[in-house]
Design an enzyme around this catalytic site. Structure first.
Site, PDB file in Angstrom:
ATOM      1  N   SER A   7       0.796  -1.229   0.000  1.00 15.06           N
ATOM      2  CA  SER A   7       0.000   0.000   0.000  1.00 15.06           C
ATOM      3  C   SER A   7       0.831   1.284   0.000  1.00 15.06           C
ATOM      4  CB  SER A   7      -0.962   0.023   1.187  1.00 15.06           C
ATOM      5  OG  SER A   7      -0.276   0.237   2.392  1.00 15.06           O
ATOM      6  N   LYS A  55       0.946   4.807   6.813  1.00 16.92           N
ATOM      7  CA  LYS A  55       0.350   5.594   5.725  1.00 16.92           C
ATOM      8  C   LYS A  55       0.974   6.982   5.706  1.00 16.92           C
ATOM      9  CE  LYS A  55      -2.793   2.440   4.815  1.00 16.92           C
ATOM     10  NZ  LYS A  55      -2.642   1.589   3.663  1.00 16.92           N
TER      11      LYS A  55
END
Length: 153
Positions: A7, A55
């Site tokens: 990701s 993230k």
């Protein structure tokens, strides 16, 4: 921490082992790559091994974040977001949103937008996909494994 998925590619790859600077615990600034405790937000419980997430911080409390302009860019406070870290040819988001990030929260996205569960996917969930900043464990400082990818970000 070990990166479990793609990701955050290309900055971080699945299997990379990273160090997080814990002196930045509980803080977040736009552009930071952070490790945070996602229990109750991104993961229902720590039992499934998904307690910690990594993230990029796109917006923080008081920021208006929107997708997308006619040119396809995400904006923060009406300014197009410069995202040189996205893989070539990546669309900033296939999900439209327009929101004000509450104080004490952050809006996070994976760099690999086509393969990332992030704030966009949890807009209707408790917290609206925005993570409390006090859940930040630390800012990612460096990759320590594999040695061929080692070094600061």
């Amino acid at each position: 921490f070990r990166v479990p998925s793609a990701s955050m590619a290309p900055a971080l790859r699945a299997g990379d082992v990273i160090l997080a600077d814990r002196s930045t615990r509980g803080t977040a600034q736009r552009g930071d790559i952070v490790v945070f405790d996602g229990r109750g937000y991104f993961a229902p419980s720590a039992a499934d091994g998904d307690r910690y997430w990594v993230k990029r911080v796109i917006a923080v409390g008081g920021d208006r974040v929107r997708c997308c302009t006619d040119e396809g860019a995400i904006t923060v406070d009406d300014a197009p977001l410069d995202e040189p870290y996205l893989p070539p040819g990546t669309t900033p988001s296939g999900i439209e949103f327009d929101l004000l990030v509450p104080e004490g929260r952050m809006f996070v996205l994976g760099d690999n937008r086509e393969d990332s569960t992030d704030s966009r996917h949890l807009l209707g969930a408790p917290g609206g996909g925005m993570i409390p900043v006090d859940r930040v464990v630390g800012e990612v400082d460096r990759i320590v494994w594999p040695l061929t990818r080692g070094g600061s970000l």
